[in-house]
Design a protein around this motif. Structure first.
Motif, mmCIF file in Angstrom:
data_model
loop_
_atom_site.group_PDB
_atom_site.id
_atom_site.type_symbol
_atom_site.label_atom_id
_atom_site.label_comp_id
_atom_site.label_asym_id
_atom_site.label_seq_id
_atom_site.Cartn_x
_atom_site.Cartn_y
_atom_site.Cartn_z
ATOM 1 N N MET A 22 -17.951 4.995 15.572
ATOM 2 C CA MET A 22 -18.213 4.011 16.604
ATOM 3 C C MET A 22 -16.990 3.092 16.718
ATOM 4 S SD MET A 22 -21.393 5.038 16.952
ATOM 5 C CE MET A 22 -22.041 3.861 18.117
ATOM 6 N N GLY A 23 -16.817 2.481 17.914
ATOM 7 C CA GLY A 23 -15.814 1.431 18.044
ATOM 8 C C GLY A 23 -14.431 1.935 18.393
ATOM 9 N N CYS A 24 -13.429 1.293 17.806
ATOM 10 C CA CYS A 24 -12.043 1.400 18.263
ATOM 11 C C CYS A 24 -11.306 2.583 17.642
ATOM 12 C CB CYS A 24 -11.307 0.100 17.942
ATOM 13 S SG CYS A 24 -11.116 -0.178 16.153
ATOM 14 N N SER A 25 -10.083 2.775 18.131
ATOM 15 C CA SER A 25 -9.241 3.854 17.618
ATOM 16 C C SER A 25 -8.833 3.616 16.173
ATOM 17 C CB SER A 25 -8.000 4.004 18.508
ATOM 18 O OG SER A 25 -7.331 2.768 18.667
ATOM 19 N N LYS A 26 -8.831 2.360 15.715
ATOM 20 C CA LYS A 26 -8.524 2.088 14.303
ATOM 21 C C LYS A 26 -9.628 2.651 13.413
ATOM 22 C CE LYS A 26 -8.031 -2.248 15.480
ATOM 23 N NZ LYS A 26 -7.876 -2.098 16.943
ATOM 24 N N ASN A 27 -10.875 2.529 13.856
ATOM 25 C CA ASN A 27 -11.984 3.161 13.141
ATOM 26 C C ASN A 27 -11.841 4.679 13.136
ATOM 27 O OD1 ASN A 27 -13.477 1.018 12.198
ATOM 28 N ND2 ASN A 27 -15.300 1.484 13.376
ATOM 29 N N LEU A 28 -11.363 5.220 14.251
ATOM 30 C CA LEU A 28 -11.186 6.667 14.350
ATOM 31 C C LEU A 28 -10.189 7.159 13.301
ATOM 32 C CD1 LEU A 28 -11.975 9.193 16.051
ATOM 33 C CD2 LEU A 28 -9.887 8.798 17.357
ATOM 34 N N VAL A 29 -9.098 6.425 13.124
ATOM 35 C CA VAL A 29 -8.104 6.807 12.123
ATOM 36 C C VAL A 29 -8.729 6.780 10.729
ATOM 37 C CG1 VAL A 29 -5.934 6.135 11.013
ATOM 38 C CG2 VAL A 29 -6.125 6.092 13.504
ATOM 39 N N ASP A 30 -9.523 5.744 10.439
ATOM 40 C CA ASP A 30 -10.217 5.691 9.147
ATOM 41 C C ASP A 30 -11.088 6.932 8.961
ATOM 42 O OD1 ASP A 30 -9.092 3.226 8.642
ATOM 43 O OD2 ASP A 30 -10.868 2.077 9.213
ATOM 44 N N SER A 31 -11.841 7.285 10.001
ATOM 45 C CA SER A 31 -12.717 8.451 9.912
ATOM 46 C C SER A 31 -11.915 9.725 9.673
ATOM 47 C CB SER A 31 -13.544 8.587 11.196
ATOM 48 O OG SER A 31 -14.457 7.520 11.330
ATOM 49 N N GLU A 32 -10.759 9.830 10.316
ATOM 50 C CA GLU A 32 -9.935 11.033 10.146
ATOM 51 C C GLU A 32 -9.434 11.163 8.708
ATOM 52 O OE1 GLU A 32 -8.271 11.560 14.715
ATOM 53 O OE2 GLU A 32 -6.992 10.598 13.212
ATOM 54 N N HIS A 33 -9.035 10.053 8.107
ATOM 55 C CA HIS A 33 -8.606 10.097 6.701
ATOM 56 C C HIS A 33 -9.788 10.434 5.788
ATOM 57 C CE1 HIS A 33 -4.393 8.913 6.876
ATOM 58 N NE2 HIS A 33 -4.689 7.982 7.758
ATOM 59 N N LEU A 34 -10.949 9.871 6.071
ATOM 60 C CA LEU A 34 -12.122 10.131 5.245
ATOM 61 C C LEU A 34 -12.583 11.578 5.382
ATOM 62 C CD1 LEU A 34 -14.169 8.972 3.289
ATOM 63 C CD2 LEU A 34 -15.510 8.161 5.239
ATOM 64 N N ILE A 35 -12.517 12.127 6.585
ATOM 65 C CA ILE A 35 -12.868 13.533 6.786
ATOM 66 C C ILE A 35 -11.996 14.433 5.909
ATOM 67 C CG2 ILE A 35 -12.752 15.446 8.445
ATOM 68 C CD1 ILE A 35 -13.715 13.470 10.584
ATOM 69 N N ARG A 36 -10.716 14.101 5.838
ATOM 70 C CA ARG A 36 -9.810 14.897 4.987
ATOM 71 C C ARG A 36 -10.241 14.838 3.522
ATOM 72 N NH1 ARG A 36 -8.110 18.325 2.854
ATOM 73 N NH2 ARG A 36 -5.975 18.915 2.307
ATOM 74 N N GLN A 37 -10.705 13.664 3.076
ATOM 75 C CA GLN A 37 -11.210 13.547 1.710
ATOM 76 C C GLN A 37 -12.459 14.412 1.512
ATOM 77 O OE1 GLN A 37 -10.025 11.903 -1.005
ATOM 78 N NE2 GLN A 37 -8.189 11.206 0.086
ATOM 79 N N PHE A 38 -13.351 14.400 2.506
ATOM 80 C CA PHE A 38 -14.552 15.234 2.420
ATOM 81 C C PHE A 38 -14.189 16.715 2.346
ATOM 82 C CE2 PHE A 38 -17.132 11.759 4.690
ATOM 83 C CZ PHE A 38 -17.696 11.326 3.503
ATOM 84 N N GLN A 39 -13.216 17.114 3.161
ATOM 85 C CA GLN A 39 -12.791 18.510 3.137
ATOM 86 C C GLN A 39 -12.263 18.896 1.754
ATOM 87 O OE1 GLN A 39 -9.957 18.593 6.419
ATOM 88 N NE2 GLN A 39 -11.364 19.875 7.602
ATOM 89 N N ALA A 40 -11.427 18.018 1.194
ATOM 90 C CA ALA A 40 -10.862 18.301 -0.122
ATOM 91 C C ALA A 40 -11.945 18.361 -1.197
ATOM 92 C CB ALA A 40 -9.821 17.238 -0.485
ATOM 93 N N ALA A 41 -13.057 17.656 -0.940
ATOM 94 C CA ALA A 41 -14.165 17.662 -1.898
ATOM 95 C C ALA A 41 -15.082 18.861 -1.707
ATOM 96 C CB ALA A 41 -14.969 16.372 -1.762
ATOM 97 N N GLY A 42 -14.775 19.729 -0.735
ATOM 98 C CA GLY A 42 -15.526 20.953 -0.564
ATOM 99 C C GLY A 42 -16.550 20.964 0.550
ATOM 100 N N TYR A 43 -16.610 19.897 1.327
ATOM 101 C CA TYR A 43 -17.586 19.831 2.418
ATOM 102 C C TYR A 43 -17.063 20.528 3.672
ATOM 103 C CZ TYR A 43 -20.246 16.302 -0.168
ATOM 104 O OH TYR A 43 -21.000 15.654 -1.102
#
Length: 422
Positions: free
Chosen positions: A1-22
């Motif tokens: 939700m919200g701004c492009s700054k939040n989107l960047v946070d989500s993109e970094h977190l998604i990468r962490q989830f991927q590395a964790a096997g999700y």
């Protein structure tokens, strides 16, 4: 939700989830997963309500067995954690804006510091947002951002340049540089404003086609950025700078630390030093102290400044801010809404005139997507999702992510119609 700054946070977190096997799916319009993470916005009331409504919808999906676990994070959770825990028992766990390590621990995984600079792009592969700092030290009277994000913290320049090179290698050509306050970049790390140095270095990286600047602050503006923009053809003639108002009285109440004359001088210098620059700004109506005289002063300012891009919103009192503690929000909502409508009607007329002036001219356009009847692209003067688009009839095959020379044949207030010439 919200701004492009939040989107960047989500993109970094998604990468962490991927590395964790999700296995990850980023599609806010269609929830399809056992675990759903909502990254919320807490900036203004409308955004808060949108986040809450989304959580309630997902809570209902959880009750129906469509999802197994619901996690809420981000700005709204950072700001109102205790209240949300009490109000939304359907949420399994709340985390703030920066508690990624704790979130992964909660899921039985570990944060991987080795990939802290990597991200999974949710934008089309040819463009990305680059967040260069977090937080804000300005403490405007109306703004809750410092209450959510804390004080201004710059990302080291070397990390940002490495991130740009990494993204270029993945096919990114356009970088939209974002922060709560671009103007202050580098002050905390280097003791001086380093935005000009950063953009100068970025512009020299092979493969960077466009760089666009978002969310500069007018007070103590880093004027050294203007010759950098003028010197590098791949730095777009575009600046997003929120001015909020023009009345000295209202600006004083807002604690913007800038007045009318300095604001007018800033705009004049922008246009003189970067010919053809498109200025995007945000204005606020209905802030305490804005009488009819102050509002008409703002309207006259919009008429004279003729901003190429402008948005506006009505003031809403935010808990914990200086304005909430020190001013009575006495302007009726009906008056605020009427002023907002007036200023946006005026801007639509100005936008149409500016768009009309582009008919017959040729611009470089990047193609963002293919619709049923048109290819849809943007010029250097148009940021993704918020600015006008260029529609090109499908008379020939074009490639998404490529750049073409396009002649404008028709102008609408918020769209252009063009044809490819090369």
């Amino acid at each position: 939700m919200g701004c492009s700054k939040n989107l960047v946070d989500s993109e970094h977190l998604i990468r962490q989830f991927q590395a964790a096997g999700y296995t990850i799916e980023h599609n806010p319009a269609r929830v399809n997963g056992e675990i759903v993470v909502v990254n919320t916005c807490g900036f203004i009331r409308d955004a808060q309500e949108e986040s809450i409504n989304t959580i309630l919808e997902l809570g209902e999906a959880k009750r129906k067995g469509k999802i197994r676990k619901l996690i809420v994070m981000g700005c709204l959770a950072e700001r109102f954690m205790a209240d949300l825990i009490d109000a939304l028992p359907e949420v399994d766990r709340f985390f703030g804006k920066f508690n990624w390590t704790e979130m992964l621990d909660y899921l039985g995984k570990s944060y991987n510091a080795d990939i802290a600079n990597e991200r999974f792009l949710t934008t089309p592969p040819h463009y990305a947002f680059l967040k260069i700092s977090e937080g804000c030290n300005r403490f405007c009277a109306f703004c809750a951002i410092p209450l959510i994000t804390g004080r201004h913290r710059s990302v080291p320049m070397e990390m940002l340049l490495d991130e740009v090179r990494h993204l270029v290698a993945k096919g990114v050509k356009e970088f939209n540089v974002i922060a709560q306050d671009l103007s202050s970049y580098g002050l905390d790390l280097y003791g001086k404003m380093m935005l000009p140095n950063l953009i100068d270095e970025m512009a020299q990286i092979e493969g960077v086609k466009w760089i666009r600047l978002h969310y500069a602050y007018p007070t103590q503006f880093p004027y050294e950025i203007l010759p950098v923009m003028a010197r590098h053809s791949n730095v777009c003639n575009y600046l997003d700078i929120a001015l909020q108002h023009i009345s000295d009285k209202v600006l004083g109440n807002m604690r913007r630390h800038i007045g009318k004359e300095e604001t007018l001088a800033l705009i004049e210098r922008l246009r003189n030093e970067v010919p053809g620059i498109h200025v995007r700004t945000t204005l606020m109506v209905g802030f305490p102290g804005e009488g009819e005289d102050e509002f008409q002063e703002l309207m006259n300012f919009v008429r004279e400044a003729r901003f190429e891009r402008m948005g506006a919103f009505a003031y809403s009192e935010e808990a914990g801010t200086y304005a909430e503690k020190n001013f009575d929000d006495i302007i009726p909502q009906e008056v605020k809404n009427n002023r907002l409508q007036q200023i946006m009607d005026l801007q639509e007329e100005i936008s149409q005139e500016i768009q009309d002036a582009k008919v017959g001219k040729t611009f470089t356009v990047v193609i963002d997507r293919e619709d049923e009847d048109y290819y849809v692209g943007r010029t250097q003067y148009d940021s993704p999702e918020v600015d006008p688009e260029v529609l090109i009839e499908k008379t020939q095959e074009l490639r998404v992510g490529e750049f073409y020379e396009v002649t404008i044949v028709q102008a609408l207030p918020f769209e252009l119609i063009g044809k490819v010439v090369s």
